[in-house]
Design a protein around this motif. Structure first.
Motif, mmCIF file in Angstrom:
data_model
loop_
_atom_site.group_PDB
_atom_site.id
_atom_site.type_symbol
_atom_site.label_atom_id
_atom_site.label_comp_id
_atom_site.label_asym_id
_atom_site.label_seq_id
_atom_site.Cartn_x
_atom_site.Cartn_y
_atom_site.Cartn_z
ATOM 1 N N UNK A 25 42.259 43.287 30.655
ATOM 2 C CA UNK A 25 41.680 44.479 31.091
ATOM 3 C C UNK A 25 41.247 45.565 30.220
ATOM 4 N N UNK A 26 40.251 46.141 30.092
ATOM 5 C CA UNK A 26 40.051 47.174 28.970
ATOM 6 C C UNK A 26 39.826 48.563 29.696
ATOM 7 N N UNK A 27 40.569 49.489 29.181
ATOM 8 C CA UNK A 27 40.234 50.866 29.850
ATOM 9 C C UNK A 27 39.271 51.765 29.463
ATOM 10 N N UNK A 28 38.842 52.854 30.046
ATOM 11 C CA UNK A 28 37.754 53.742 29.630
ATOM 12 C C UNK A 28 38.287 54.261 28.189
ATOM 13 N N UNK A 29 39.458 54.526 28.046
ATOM 14 C CA UNK A 29 39.984 55.000 26.724
ATOM 15 C C UNK A 29 40.404 54.100 25.828
ATOM 16 N N UNK A 30 39.778 52.736 25.997
ATOM 17 C CA UNK A 30 39.856 51.809 24.856
ATOM 18 C C UNK A 30 41.064 51.220 24.612
ATOM 19 N N UNK A 31 41.885 50.893 25.777
ATOM 20 C CA UNK A 31 43.151 50.086 25.814
ATOM 21 C C UNK A 31 43.266 48.975 26.243
ATOM 22 N N UNK A 32 43.465 47.831 25.412
ATOM 23 C CA UNK A 32 43.544 46.485 26.097
ATOM 24 C C UNK A 32 44.803 45.913 26.480
ATOM 25 N N UNK A 33 44.668 45.302 27.970
ATOM 26 C CA UNK A 33 45.832 45.224 28.536
ATOM 27 C C UNK A 33 45.729 43.636 29.027
ATOM 28 N N UNK A 34 47.037 42.921 29.201
ATOM 29 C CA UNK A 34 47.060 41.730 30.356
ATOM 30 C C UNK A 34 47.219 42.339 31.458
ATOM 31 N N UNK A 35 46.865 41.843 32.891
ATOM 32 C CA UNK A 35 47.277 41.851 33.913
ATOM 33 C C UNK A 35 47.729 40.703 34.808
ATOM 34 N N UNK A 36 48.880 40.918 35.497
ATOM 35 C CA UNK A 36 49.410 39.762 36.303
ATOM 36 C C UNK A 36 48.567 39.801 37.505
ATOM 37 N N UNK A 37 47.858 38.874 37.747
ATOM 38 C CA UNK A 37 46.987 38.556 38.829
ATOM 39 C C UNK A 37 47.902 38.500 40.123
ATOM 40 N N UNK A 38 48.957 38.427 40.134
ATOM 41 C CA UNK A 38 50.001 38.416 41.448
ATOM 42 C C UNK A 38 50.477 39.510 41.766
ATOM 43 N N UNK A 39 50.856 40.358 40.676
ATOM 44 C CA UNK A 39 51.593 41.771 41.044
ATOM 45 C C UNK A 39 50.697 43.007 40.634
#
Length: 216
Positions: free
Chosen positions: A197-211
């Motif tokens: 996922x990419x935030x509006x303030x340009x930070x990249x994350x991985x996101x756990x699809x279970x939690x």
């Protein structure tokens, strides 16, 4: 080098690894052929105009091509392409004091965008007027999306002609950093099945699809 810039909200999806050829009455499946899609618009309302473009790449040049959608008075975002049925899905901006509606987009000509109705409140976690900016599918056809409140939901069972508008609450991924930190785009890596996922303030994350837990 040419530059191509969209003004307003932008949602993107990279389509891979599927083809679909069956014909249906409300537009044929788009299918996957490596095409890159973007949606953009400045209105941000349920009846505003959302434009869809396909992009082609040649060296440093990006060329947009119009992908026709009809009717034109449906404002939507958070698009993803379902690898199970080959249709694009997205979430319509909510009308006053309502939740987002699920929409399905196919190939034309003629009417190729269908409003499937208001999504459920996700077990009480989704509020009226919540806006979904980011959405995507995994390989099993599960549609994940996040709202402007950084709450994450999923819809399962989408396989045309069957439809489901039941949203299940997953969690609250935290964007972090300073400024506006809601997720404005997301996609599943088809090789690793990891959601990014990419935030509006340009930070990249991985996101756990279970939690829904996010990792910067």
């Amino acid at each position: 080098m040419k530059k191509f810039t969209f003004k307003g909200i932008i949602a993107s999806i990279f389509l891979v690894a599927i083809s679909a050829t069956n014909s249906f009455s409300q537009g044929t499946p788009i299918g996957c052929n490596g095409q890159f899609f973007v949606t953009h618009g400045s209105g941000g309302t349920s009846t505003s105009t959302t434009s869809v473009k396909t992009l082609s790449f040649a060296g440093g040049t990006i060329t947009p091509n119009v992908f026709s959608v009809s009717p034109g008075s449906i404002g939507f975002n958070a698009i993803g392409l379902n690898p199970v049925d080959g249709y694009m899905y997205g979430l319509r901006y909510p009308s006053n004091n309502n939740r987002p509606n699920l929409v399905r987009v196919g190939n034309g000509p003629g009417t190729n965008i269908v409003d499937l109705g208001e999504v459920s409140n996700g077990g009480g976690n989704m509020s009226d007027n919540d806006i979904a900016y980011a959405g995507c599918f995994d390989a099993a056809g599960v549609f994940y999306f996040t709202t402007n409140n950084n709450e994450m939901f999923k819809i399962t069972g989408l396989n045309y002609p069957a439809t489901s508008t039941t949203a299940t609450y997953i969690g609250a991924p935290a964007g972090g950093g300073s400024g506006t930190n809601f997720f404005e785009d997301m996609a599943v890596n088809p090789v690793t099945n990891i959601l990014y996922g990419l935030t509006f303030n340009q930070r990249l994350y991985t996101i756990n699809t279970t939690t829904g837990v996010s990792t910067f």
